[in-house]
Design a protein around this motif. Structure first.
Motif, PDB file in Angstrom:
ATOM      1  N   PHE A  55      -1.395  -5.561   6.221  1.00  0.00           N
ATOM      2  CA  PHE A  55      -0.659  -4.207   5.664  1.00  0.00           C
ATOM      3  C   PHE A  55      -1.268  -3.404   4.886  1.00  0.00           C
ATOM      4  O   PHE A  55      -1.389  -2.144   4.861  1.00  0.00           O
ATOM      5  CB  PHE A  55       0.750  -4.778   5.460  1.00  0.00           C
ATOM      6  CG  PHE A  55       1.584  -3.676   4.850  1.00  0.00           C
ATOM      7  CD1 PHE A  55       2.321  -3.176   5.801  1.00  0.00           C
ATOM      8  CD2 PHE A  55       1.732  -3.193   3.286  1.00  0.00           C
ATOM      9  CE1 PHE A  55       3.291  -1.935   5.319  1.00  0.00           C
ATOM     10  CE2 PHE A  55       2.406  -2.225   3.259  1.00  0.00           C
ATOM     11  CZ  PHE A  55       3.230  -1.474   4.168  1.00  0.00           C
ATOM     12  N   GLY A 166      -0.328  -7.020  10.600  1.00  0.00           N
ATOM     13  CA  GLY A 166       0.115  -6.480   9.412  1.00  0.00           C
ATOM     14  C   GLY A 166      -0.490  -5.102   9.441  1.00  0.00           C
ATOM     15  O   GLY A 166       0.320  -4.143   8.861  1.00  0.00           O
ATOM     16  N   LYS A 171       6.912  -0.686   7.164  1.00  0.00           N
ATOM     17  CA  LYS A 171       7.672  -1.094   6.068  1.00  0.00           C
ATOM     18  C   LYS A 171       8.945  -0.574   6.446  1.00  0.00           C
ATOM     19  O   LYS A 171       9.993  -1.314   6.070  1.00  0.00           O
ATOM     20  CB  LYS A 171       7.348  -0.462   4.676  1.00  0.00           C
ATOM     21  CG  LYS A 171       8.231  -1.002   3.458  1.00  0.00           C
ATOM     22  CD  LYS A 171       8.341  -2.486   3.245  1.00  0.00           C
ATOM     23  CE  LYS A 171       9.173  -2.697   2.046  1.00  0.00           C
ATOM     24  NZ  LYS A 171      10.112  -1.790   1.432  1.00  0.00           N
TER      25      LYS A 171
END
Length: 339
Positions: A55, A166, A171
């Motif tokens: 991420f 990721g 989000k």
């Protein structure tokens, strides 16, 4: 300066605590007391840690992306791979001093694989359907008898899909899932996972969660063995996803800040764990219920090694300044990189 997201810091604190506790109880993982906890930890904590790492790799087009890989990963890897080899020989009494930079020492596999994942990512994301292809390759890799520990090849392949996922993770999508209904479902999933580990854990081989061995070495040479890796992936997604849904996004005073220094806890705790094993600590006390204190001890050790105090003392080792190593970039060259 962009404000840090306490949500991810909180997840990183939880995961590094599980890494430390998992390593502390690993010598006792076959016992009736610790086996369910050990299985539960390893069912999801590595894939989730890899996903979170992916991420934070979204800036793959920045001019200093590869330079940061050198400073933040390659140099610390070389340093600690050397230190652990020296520790084994001079402190633990290994018969031979061996520097194995292409067969990572124990926990160093994660750093080695992270280097490969980060260097591979800019090219992988250019491939159409990269994520399903990476999962397919990971399943097929289990049939290769020679995909084991050398160059951390098996784990690098097996966990790369989570790193790639990721990178693609938004989000906002996670936040949309964190509703009261989904949190209730997530709690049920964790409860069911705990019950399964407690009641049926003896029938599971933890090595399926390591991602380091071919199917043949796990006792499944048959053509359908890939189903077991799919099951391990499903467990990681369900349990790891439940953790992500339940994790708070609040800035927890004195705790969330520790999530900034998880690399310190990861690289430093191994010396203590290996030292305990070498001194015969587990042979002497392994059968006593006092060993349950390893769990709170691991949590406290994580807090200490992730503290600002430790970072200030060891920053020169884990975050070395390498400015003099690189040539200065002139204005024209810098503009070209940004195109």
């Amino acid at each position: 300066m962009q404000q840090r997201d306490a949500y991810f810091d909180n997840i990183k604190v939880l995961l590094i605590a599980l890494v430390v506790v998992g390593h502390l109880i690993e010598p006792l993982s076959g016992s009736e007391i610790f086996r369910p906890l050990y299985l539960f930890i390893y069912s999801f904590h590595i894939p989730l840690f890899v996903l979170i790492s992916g991420f934070f790799c979204k800036r793959i087009t920045s001019g200093d992306y590869r330079i940061k890989v050198v400073g933040s990963l390659i140099v610390p890897y070389l340093i600690f791979e050397t230190l652990y080899s020296l520790f084994d020989y001079y402190v633990l009494g290994a018969q031979k001093l061996r520097f194995s930079y292409f067969t990572p020492y124990w926990l160093m596999w994660f750093i080695f694989s992270m280097i490969i994942w980060k260097m591979l990512l800019p090219y992988a994301v250019k491939i159409r359907w990269a994520l399903p292809i990476s999962f397919a390759i990971a399943i097929l890799a289990g049939y290769a008898a020679d995909a084991e520990y050398y160059a951390s090849i098996s784990r690098t392949i097996v966990f790369f899909p989570f790193f790639l996922a990721g990178y693609y993770l938004d989000k906002a999508d996670v936040d949309r899932l964190r509703t009261p209904l989904m949190k209730g479902i997530a709690a049920v999933i964790l409860g069911m996972a705990a019950v399964i580990m407690i009641n049926y854990g003896n029938g599971f081989r933890t090595e399926w969660f390591y991602g380091s061995l071919p199917y043949r070495d796990l006792g499944h040479p048959e053509w359908s063995a890939g189903i077991y890796r799919l099951a391990a992936y499903a467990a990681a997604v369900l349990i790891g996803g439940a953790i992500m849904i339940l994790m708070t996004g609040r800035n927890i005073r004195g705790l969330s800040r520790l999530g900034r220094n998880t690399l310190y806890a990861y690289l430093l705790h191994g010396f203590l764990v290996r030292g305990l094993i070498a001194t015969g600590f587990y042979e002497v006390y392994g059968d006593t219920r006092w060993m349950l204190l390893l769990i709170p001890f691991g949590i406290l050790l994580t807090a200490l090694l992730s503290s600002g105090f430790i970072r200030s003392r060891f920053r020169w080792l884990l975050e070395p300044k390498l400015d003099r190593l690189y040539k200065k970039q002139d204005a024209d060259e810098g503009a070209e990189v940004q195109r």
